[in-house]
Write a protein that holds these residues in place. Structure first.
Motif, mmCIF file in Angstrom:
data_model
loop_
_atom_site.group_PDB
_atom_site.id
_atom_site.type_symbol
_atom_site.label_atom_id
_atom_site.label_comp_id
_atom_site.label_asym_id
_atom_site.label_seq_id
_atom_site.Cartn_x
_atom_site.Cartn_y
_atom_site.Cartn_z
ATOM 1 N N TRP A 68 0.786 -1.234 0.000
ATOM 2 C CA TRP A 68 0.000 0.000 0.000
ATOM 3 C C TRP A 68 0.820 1.288 0.000
ATOM 4 O O TRP A 68 0.296 2.333 -0.305
ATOM 5 N N LYS A 70 3.703 4.024 -1.242
ATOM 6 C CA LYS A 70 4.108 4.452 -2.582
ATOM 7 C C LYS A 70 5.522 3.976 -2.920
ATOM 8 O O LYS A 70 5.823 3.573 -4.028
ATOM 9 N N SER A 79 4.910 -1.794 -5.417
ATOM 10 C CA SER A 79 3.960 -0.691 -5.203
ATOM 11 C C SER A 79 2.940 -0.616 -6.339
ATOM 12 O O SER A 79 3.170 -1.158 -7.425
ATOM 13 N N PRO A 80 1.830 0.088 -6.101
ATOM 14 C CA PRO A 80 0.850 0.291 -7.173
ATOM 15 C C PRO A 80 1.487 0.925 -8.418
ATOM 16 O O PRO A 80 1.231 0.493 -9.543
ATOM 17 N N ALA A 81 2.361 1.931 -8.209
ATOM 18 C CA ALA A 81 2.981 2.605 -9.358
ATOM 19 C C ALA A 81 3.858 1.646 -10.161
ATOM 20 O O ALA A 81 3.965 1.766 -11.388
ATOM 21 N N LEU A 84 1.563 -0.346 -12.380
ATOM 22 C CA LEU A 84 1.106 0.495 -13.492
ATOM 23 C C LEU A 84 2.209 0.664 -14.535
ATOM 24 O O LEU A 84 1.954 0.604 -15.739
ATOM 25 N N ALA A 115 -5.224 1.624 -1.619
ATOM 26 C CA ALA A 115 -4.068 2.028 -2.433
ATOM 27 C C ALA A 115 -4.286 1.683 -3.905
ATOM 28 O O ALA A 115 -3.941 2.462 -4.799
ATOM 29 N N GLU A 118 -6.877 4.098 -5.393
ATOM 30 C CA GLU A 118 -6.230 5.406 -5.501
ATOM 31 C C GLU A 118 -5.352 5.478 -6.759
ATOM 32 O O GLU A 118 -5.301 6.495 -7.441
ATOM 33 N N ALA A 119 -4.686 4.379 -7.053
ATOM 34 C CA ALA A 119 -3.778 4.339 -8.212
ATOM 35 C C ALA A 119 -4.525 4.123 -9.526
ATOM 36 O O ALA A 119 -3.926 4.166 -10.595
#
Ligand code: PGA
Length: 249
Positions: A68, A70, A79-81, A84, A115, A118-119
């Protein structure tokens, strides 16, 4: 009408080479299939190869988990980023194997869910009872608790992309499938919890997948239940032919 989502959870199977081989065979077999959404969740190390393979196709890819925060000193986490950046649009959260072997709790599921949303990722949150809970008549309580805690401090508006997978733990990898009726009952309860926690509008729209020994032989009976909006497939998704048969139930 909710468009069904048929998802492949590869768990800890396949190297990058095996991932390429899978997509070489799978892509032509499902080309143009737009009745359902298709998403594949390979291990993290296979994501670059998978993303390249599905470019321009009707197939989405996602991670099997995420963290969760960053970024930071969290050895081994993703991480979510990062998801992506690799082309993921989806992520699985709170799979029972993570709950069982890796200390995932309802609270960490909630943090991960927030999280992911949010992403801008589409999260598939897994819920489901273990055999002892079912036999003790606790299924409804367990599902209710897992939903309430997962949705803590979340609004229906923020949760628009949420997908939930009902995966009775006793049916995962065991060859024992929940009957379509039993799955439908659980889905009804989950949908009513979504209504209470996140609002009726979302409850009508949200997709509820079934997971647990979904195979080509039982896919049709499950997928044609009104309450079942797709499948999360483990073992039978590793073979391109059997996964295609499920997609095309
Ligand atoms: P299975 O796994 O299809 O092998 O039972 C489903 C899952 O764990 O998502």
């Amino acid at each position: 009408m909710r468009k069904k989502l048929i998802a492949a959870n590869w768990k800890m199977y396949k190297t990058p080479d095996q991932t390429s081989a899978f997509f070489r065979e799978f892509l032509p077999m499902v080309a143009g299939h737009d009745r359902d959404e298709i998403a594949v969740f390979p291990p993290f190390i296979d994501l670059p190869v998978a993303a390249e393979a599905v470019k321009g196709s009707n197939i989405a890819i996602g991670g099997q988990d995420l963290y969760w925060e960053k970024e930071g000193a969290f050895t081994g986490e993703i991480s979510p980023a990062m998801l992506l950046a690799l082309g993921c649009t989806h992520v699985i959260i709170g799979h029972s194997e993570r709950r069982q072997y890796f200390g995932e709790t309802d609270d960490t599921v909630n943090l991960k869910l927030k999280a992911a949303l949010e992403a801008g990722l589409t999260p598939i949150v897994c819920v489901g009872e273990v055999l002892e809970e079912r036999e003790a008549g606790l299924t409804d309580d367990v599902l209710r608790r897992q939903c309430v805690r997962a949705f803590h401090k979340l609004s229906g508006k923020k949760a628009a992309k949420l997908v939930i997978a009902y995966e009775p733990v006793w049916a995962i990898g065991t060859g024992r499938t929940a009957t379509p009726q039993l799955a439908s009952e659980a889905h009804g309860l989950i949908r009513s919890e979504v209504g209470k926690g996140l609002g009726e509008e979302l409850a009508r729209k949200i997709r509820l997948l079934y997971g647990g020994s979904v195979k080509p032989e039982n896919a049709k009976a499950l997928m044609t239940e009104e309450e079942i909006d797709g499948a999360l497939v483990g073992g039978a998704s590793l073979d391109p032919k059997s996964f295609t048969e499920i997609v095309k139930y």
